[in-house]
Design a protein around this motif. Sequence first.
Motif, short mmCIF file in Angstrom:
data_model
loop_
_atom_site.label_atom_id
_atom_site.label_comp_id
_atom_site.label_asym_id
_atom_site.label_seq_id
_atom_site.Cartn_x
_atom_site.Cartn_y
_atom_site.Cartn_z
N PHE A 26 0.62 -1.26 0.40
CA PHE A 26 -0.01 0.25 0.06
C PHE A 26 0.93 1.07 0.00
N ASN A 44 5.64 6.41 2.56
CA ASN A 44 5.42 5.20 3.95
C ASN A 44 6.63 4.35 3.39
N PRO A 87 -6.33 9.51 7.50
CA PRO A 87 -4.65 9.96 8.27
C PRO A 87 -4.70 8.55 9.09
N1 THU Z 1 0.06 4.24 6.14
C1 THU Z 1 0.40 5.53 5.82
O1 THU Z 1 1.56 6.20 4.99
N2 THU Z 1 -0.06 6.72 6.43
C2 THU Z 1 -1.19 6.26 7.44
O2 THU Z 1 -2.02 7.18 7.59
C3 THU Z 1 -1.94 5.41 6.82
C4 THU Z 1 -1.23 4.26 6.80
C5 THU Z 1 1.11 3.53 5.23
C6 THU Z 1 1.44 2.76 6.57
C7 THU Z 1 1.78 1.32 6.26
O3 THU Z 1 3.43 0.73 5.62
C8 THU Z 1 0.62 0.86 4.68
O4 THU Z 1 0.06 2.34 4.63
C9 THU Z 1 -0.24 0.56 5.15
O5 THU Z 1 -1.17 0.92 6.03
#
Ligand code: THU
Length: 130
Positions: A26, A44, A87
Amino acid sequence: MPQDIDRLIKASKKAIAFSSPLYSGFRVGAALLSGDGRLFTGCNIENASLTLSVCAERVALLKALSEGATDLKAIAIACATEEPCYPCGSCRQMLFEYAPGIKILLPSRRSITVLGLKELLPMPFIKEAP
Ligand code: THU
């Protein structure tokens, strides 16, 4: 300002390409605007020890804070999904502590959702001074 919004959203979408979603698959990108007009991006970054993975928003926030940015104005968060990508709770709490008035822009295929932390984190954890 509309041109700031456009700049932020474009930068957040561009940042998706640098994400490292090795385990979840993701991808998330973020771009944050500070009071002095600087833009900080994040994505991420995952790690085999899953709990060490960091969200895009926190990468952008920590880059901004560690470079002395203050008066954080807005953050755009972009995912490759149809719907806006909200978020996570940890990022909401971090944003609340360092940028309680920040505007949160959530672009999706069809529209841009704009929210504040009053809506996204109505009852934040606040540590009383000892
Ligand atoms: N993730 C983010 O980067 N931001 C968020 O607010 C929600 C989740 C990322 C964390 C992880 O690497 C991936 O999405 C799946 O959970």
